[in-house]
Design a protein around this motif. Structure first.
Motif, PDB file in Angstrom:
ATOM      1  N   VAL A 182       0.840  -1.203   0.000  1.00 48.16           N
ATOM      2  CA  VAL A 182       0.000   0.000   0.000  1.00 48.16           C
ATOM      3  C   VAL A 182       0.874   1.253   0.000  1.00 48.16           C
ATOM      4  O   VAL A 182       0.579   2.232  -0.696  1.00 48.16           O
ATOM      5  CB  VAL A 182      -0.951   0.002   1.208  1.00 48.16           C
ATOM      6  CG1 VAL A 182      -1.782   1.282   1.238  1.00 48.16           C
ATOM      7  CG2 VAL A 182      -1.877  -1.215   1.173  1.00 48.16           C
ATOM      8  N   ARG A 206       2.274   1.645  -3.569  1.00 50.28           N
ATOM      9  CA  ARG A 206       1.288   1.931  -4.602  1.00 50.28           C
ATOM     10  C   ARG A 206       0.488   3.210  -4.344  1.00 50.28           C
ATOM     11  O   ARG A 206      -0.033   3.820  -5.280  1.00 50.28           O
ATOM     12  CB  ARG A 206       0.318   0.748  -4.756  1.00 50.28           C
ATOM     13  CG  ARG A 206       0.984  -0.566  -5.140  1.00 50.28           C
ATOM     14  CD  ARG A 206       1.764  -0.475  -6.436  1.00 50.28           C
ATOM     15  NE  ARG A 206       0.942  -0.057  -7.545  1.00 50.28           N
ATOM     16  CZ  ARG A 206       0.217  -0.873  -8.292  1.00 50.28           C
ATOM     17  NH1 ARG A 206       0.227  -2.171  -8.040  1.00 50.28           N
ATOM     18  NH2 ARG A 206      -0.511  -0.416  -9.288  1.00 50.28           N
ATOM     19  N   SER A 207       0.356   3.589  -3.082  1.00 49.08           N
ATOM     20  CA  SER A 207      -0.415   4.799  -2.750  1.00 49.08           C
ATOM     21  C   SER A 207       0.357   5.650  -1.742  1.00 49.08           C
ATOM     22  O   SER A 207      -0.103   5.866  -0.615  1.00 49.08           O
ATOM     23  CB  SER A 207      -1.787   4.419  -2.183  1.00 49.08           C
ATOM     24  OG  SER A 207      -2.491   3.564  -3.043  1.00 49.08           O
ATOM     25  N   GLU A 265       1.007   8.850  -1.437  1.00 45.84           N
ATOM     26  CA  GLU A 265       0.441  10.115  -1.008  1.00 45.84           C
ATOM     27  C   GLU A 265      -0.787   9.944  -0.116  1.00 45.84           C
ATOM     28  O   GLU A 265      -1.125  10.835   0.653  1.00 45.84           O
ATOM     29  CB  GLU A 265       0.079  10.968  -2.230  1.00 45.84           C
ATOM     30  CG  GLU A 265       1.299  11.361  -3.072  1.00 45.84           C
ATOM     31  CD  GLU A 265       0.909  12.196  -4.275  1.00 45.84           C
ATOM     32  OE1 GLU A 265      -0.304  12.416  -4.470  1.00 45.84           O
ATOM     33  OE2 GLU A 265       1.817  12.620  -5.010  1.00 45.84           O
ATOM     34  N   THR A 266      -1.459   8.825  -0.234  1.00 45.48           N
ATOM     35  CA  THR A 266      -2.677   8.598   0.560  1.00 45.48           C
ATOM     36  C   THR A 266      -2.528   7.382   1.481  1.00 45.48           C
ATOM     37  O   THR A 266      -3.525   6.796   1.895  1.00 45.48           O
ATOM     38  CB  THR A 266      -3.886   8.390  -0.371  1.00 45.48           C
ATOM     39  OG1 THR A 266      -3.594   7.314  -1.290  1.00 45.48           O
ATOM     40  CG2 THR A 266      -4.196   9.655  -1.151  1.00 45.48           C
ATOM     41  N   TRP A 305      -5.479   5.349   3.619  1.00 46.30           N
ATOM     42  CA  TRP A 305      -5.829   3.961   3.312  1.00 46.30           C
ATOM     43  C   TRP A 305      -5.691   3.065   4.536  1.00 46.30           C
ATOM     44  O   TRP A 305      -6.550   2.205   4.784  1.00 46.30           O
ATOM     45  CB  TRP A 305      -4.971   3.421   2.166  1.00 46.30           C
ATOM     46  CG  TRP A 305      -5.473   3.797   0.807  1.00 46.30           C
ATOM     47  CD1 TRP A 305      -4.882   4.611  -0.104  1.00 46.30           C
ATOM     48  CD2 TRP A 305      -6.716   3.379   0.219  1.00 46.30           C
ATOM     49  NE1 TRP A 305      -5.662   4.740  -1.229  1.00 46.30           N
ATOM     50  CE2 TRP A 305      -6.792   3.986  -1.070  1.00 46.30           C
ATOM     51  CE3 TRP A 305      -7.755   2.568   0.637  1.00 46.30           C
ATOM     52  CZ2 TRP A 305      -7.877   3.793  -1.918  1.00 46.30           C
ATOM     53  CZ3 TRP A 305      -8.841   2.362  -0.212  1.00 46.30           C
ATOM     54  CH2 TRP A 305      -8.885   2.977  -1.460  1.00 46.30           C
ATOM     55  N   TYR A 346      -9.433  -2.762  -2.827  1.00 43.15           N
ATOM     56  CA  TYR A 346      -8.359  -1.785  -3.046  1.00 43.15           C
ATOM     57  C   TYR A 346      -7.503  -2.188  -4.245  1.00 43.15           C
ATOM     58  O   TYR A 346      -7.175  -1.351  -5.098  1.00 43.15           O
ATOM     59  CB  TYR A 346      -7.505  -1.684  -1.782  1.00 43.15           C
ATOM     60  CG  TYR A 346      -6.183  -0.971  -1.959  1.00 43.15           C
ATOM     61  CD1 TYR A 346      -6.115   0.417  -2.034  1.00 43.15           C
ATOM     62  CD2 TYR A 346      -4.990  -1.695  -2.050  1.00 43.15           C
ATOM     63  CE1 TYR A 346      -4.898   1.076  -2.196  1.00 43.15           C
ATOM     64  CE2 TYR A 346      -3.771  -1.053  -2.210  1.00 43.15           C
ATOM     65  CZ  TYR A 346      -3.737   0.327  -2.288  1.00 43.15           C
ATOM     66  OH  TYR A 346      -2.538   0.968  -2.446  1.00 43.15           O
ATOM     67  N   LEU A 372      -6.839  -0.262  -7.742  1.00 45.83           N
ATOM     68  CA  LEU A 372      -5.515   0.039  -8.280  1.00 45.83           C
ATOM     69  C   LEU A 372      -5.391  -0.435  -9.727  1.00 45.83           C
ATOM     70  O   LEU A 372      -4.865   0.276 -10.590  1.00 45.83           O
ATOM     71  CB  LEU A 372      -4.433  -0.651  -7.443  1.00 45.83           C
ATOM     72  CG  LEU A 372      -4.036  -0.043  -6.101  1.00 45.83           C
ATOM     73  CD1 LEU A 372      -2.909  -0.863  -5.497  1.00 45.83           C
ATOM     74  CD2 LEU A 372      -3.609   1.406  -6.239  1.00 45.83           C
ATOM     75  N   ARG A 403      -7.309   1.818 -11.911  1.00 51.17           N
ATOM     76  CA  ARG A 403      -6.672   3.140 -11.982  1.00 51.17           C
ATOM     77  C   ARG A 403      -5.458   3.127 -12.906  1.00 51.17           C
ATOM     78  O   ARG A 403      -5.276   4.016 -13.743  1.00 51.17           O
ATOM     79  CB  ARG A 403      -6.240   3.573 -10.579  1.00 51.17           C
ATOM     80  CG  ARG A 403      -5.588   4.947 -10.515  1.00 51.17           C
ATOM     81  CD  ARG A 403      -4.812   5.121  -9.218  1.00 51.17           C
ATOM     82  NE  ARG A 403      -3.586   4.305  -9.199  1.00 51.17           N
ATOM     83  CZ  ARG A 403      -2.762   4.227  -8.148  1.00 51.17           C
ATOM     84  NH1 ARG A 403      -3.048   4.880  -7.035  1.00 51.17           N
ATOM     85  NH2 ARG A 403      -1.679   3.473  -8.220  1.00 51.17           N
TER      86      ARG A 403
END
Length: 599
Positions: free
Chosen positions: A297, A300-301, A303-304, A308, A328, A332, A335
């Motif tokens: 996580v 892959r994410s 900034e957030t 999450w 999730y 991804l 996205r």
């Protein structure tokens, strides 16, 4: 004497009269001729699917789904292959509890790594330690999927009969059982046919509930909704439908003479059952994410990441952590997109018109014609005749079509399958209506016979290679030029390739074959991937095997050449271009091309 005869005739065995019994049986069958025809059609479809199972090995995705399902059943853990809910995989692997395949539990290091590392290492080891039983394991897992395919056929029959009557229902089932895309995926251990089943079930049950808003129908609606959500993650599209109906019912309660308390009670029952079923599927477990998945996580994410992690911690109080993590990962995937090809084009984000084009190419021409005519006819019925039954076809089709056409994962017509049943029903209704036009009766009968006969011929022509099937519109180029991925190759012809190689004394092959890393070894062939990797020498073999999707180029995952130099996107998709014009020595299932490299 007469009394004795009367006593004898009263005895069931002595009273048995073959002619009368046969007449009664025929009378019973005639009274239920629609159900009998439906059963016969589904039986024929099942036999055809079993024949395909006997000739084809498991696909690329089944290499993963089958071990994952067994691990879910016996281990009660759901990190493995979590991008798909566990229900279908566990259903398919129920027979394995009797077969008792060899188990090789994940190591502690694997369990602490991310879900991808666990999935691939565990699955490879599962098939390695069960090499002698691999055919049996694959057969029984696929047999369970054929049961679901038959269940979908029964549901199509019930839905069509409820809307338009017996004759439409029989026609709809006939269209269902003859369509190559259904025959291709009805026996595969995947979520596509099951998702189609629960999608149709939801609207079938919803129609029953709206016609009679009783407590029992609310319970059934809750059960159907829960089953849908643990069948495929895309079924979350049904939640807004439920929410909109609940809000609409509350707003219109006075006009409908309904109690708002009753509406809230039914809504609460549906929510409760959905949560109960989702949690039960994961055995009421909601452990925290393992360190490897937390790191996933974070990568892959970035900034957030904190948001999450808060979402997983808070959400796990209501639904299982790995259900949320699976959603999730699907988010991804959508996205970031998926490398795909359409009509010679390449894209990571796909095309809004991908599924209409794929449908036009991979649907048999007679059914394509019926579909276009049926859509025009039902729209006319809705507008001119105000036939509200049509909404129970158009609304589900529209909901899933919009979902599909806004998706960035354009890798197979199978993702469009939930739309098909409503097209089968619309087509069946059109055929039935034609037969009721008195002045066109003979012509209508001829058209119906022609359409179903043509579909039958197409199904026979495609057998057993249903996965790469395309209709006559795709005749100017090889099939892999039009579409890629599971539309043209899914690895289920590896056994035929292995048999061919072994017959010529070959025990190894260089190639690019979907799932070749996991299937060819089961049949005594050592597989060497053709793509370069640091520190690995690719041996020279007599033959090179290239799958149709790799000829297309979209699925090639190469970022550098054999010298380590970065390559462009154009160079990537054309990495195997030299084989496109080369004459293969043999083709297997129209999906794997075998080239002789040396004598």
């Amino acid at each position: 004497m007469d009394e004795s005869l009367n006593q004898e005739s009263a005895h069931p065995f002595l009273a048995f009269e073959p002619r009368r019994t046969l007449a009664q049986a025929l009378g019973w069958a005639w009274a239920r001729r629609a159900e009998v025809l439906c059963a016969a059609l589904l039986l024929g479809m099942s036999l055809q699917m079993f024949a395909v199972v006997a000739r084809k090995n498991i696909t690329n995705d089944e290499i993963v789904h089958i071990p994952a399902g067994y691990y879910h059943l016996v281990g009660g853990e759901f990190q493995l292959n979590n991008e798909h809910p566990p229900l279908v995989k566990m259903w398919a692997t129920l027979p394995l509890l009797l077969i008792q395949p060899n188990e090789s539990p994940p190591t502690t290091a694997e369990q602490q790594g991310n879900f991808l590392e666990l999935t691939w290492s565990y699955d490879q080891r599962f098939w390695l330690v069960n090499k002698e039983q691999s055919e049996t394991i694959g057969f029984w897992a696929r047999a369970m999927m054929i049961v679901l395919a038959c269940g979908l056929g029964v549901l199509i029959f019930a839905y069509a009969r409820d809307l338009f009557g017996d004759r439409t229902a029989v026609f709809a089932v006939a269209l269902y059982t003859l369509e190559p895309t259904v025959l291709a995926h009805g026996h595969i251990v995947h979520t596509d046919i099951p998702a189609t089943l629960v999608f149709v079930l939801f609207f079938f049950v919803l129609r029953k509930y709206l016609r009679a808003r009783t407590l029992s129908n609310a319970l059934v609606l809750g059960l159907a909704s829960g089953l849908a959500l643990i069948t495929k993650f895309s079924m979350v599209v049904l939640l807004p439908v439920l929410a909109a109906l609940a809000l609409g019912a509350l707003a219109l309660a006075p006009r409908l003479n309904e109690s708002r308390k009753k509406i809230l009670l039914h809504a609460g029952i549906v929510v409760f059952l959905v949560l109960l079923i989702v949690n039960a599927a994961y055995r009421f477990q909601s452990p925290p994410l393992v360190p490897g998945d937390v790191q996933w996580v974070q990568i892959r994410s970035p900034e957030t990441f904190d948001q999450w992690m808060l979402f997983f911690r808070a959400g796990s109080k209501i639904v299982p952590t790995y259900y949320l993590f699976g959603q999730y990962n699907v988010m991804l995937h959508n996205r970031d997109g998926h490398s795909a090809s359409l009509l010679g084009q390449y894209s990571l984000q796909g095309w809004w018109y991908y599924f209409p084009v794929a449908f036009a190419l991979k649907t048999s021409l007679p059914f394509l014609i019926i579909t276009l005519a049926a859509l025009a006819w039902i729209l006319w019925r809705l507008v001119r005749k105000k036939d509200r039954r049509i909404l129970w076809l158009l609304a589900p089709m529209g909901i899933y079509a919009v979902l599909s056409m806004t998706s960035h994962i354009n890798i197979g017509i199978r993702h469009f399958l939930p739309v098909y049943p409503f097209l089968f029903i619309a087509g069946g209704a059109l055929l039935e209506r034609l037969l009721r036009v008195k002045y066109l009766r003979h012509l209508a009968i001829a058209l119906v016979v022609l359409a179903l006969g043509w579909m039958s011929a197409e199904a026979l022509r495609a057998y057993p290679d249903y996965i790469p099937y395309m209709n006559q519109l795709a005749s100017a180029h090889p099939h892999w030029w039009y579409l890629s991925d599971s539309n043209v190759e899914w690895g289920d012809d590896a056994r035929a390739l292995a048999d061919y190689l072994r017959a010529r004394g070959e025990t190894e092959v260089v190639g690019a074959v979907a799932g070749g890393w996991g299937t060819l070894a089961q049949y005594g062939i050592t597989y060497h991937e053709i793509f370069p990797k640091p520190g690995r020498v690719i041996p020279e073999t007599r033959y090179v095997a290239i799958g149709a999707s790799f000829l297309n180029g979209s699925v090639i995952a190469v970022s550098a050449d054999e010298n380590g130099h970065q390559i462009s996107e154009q160079e990537r998709v054309n990495y195997l271009a030299a084989y496109r014009t080369r004459q293969p020595e043999a083709r297997f299932g129209n999906s794997i091309y075998l080239y002789r490299m040396k004598d």
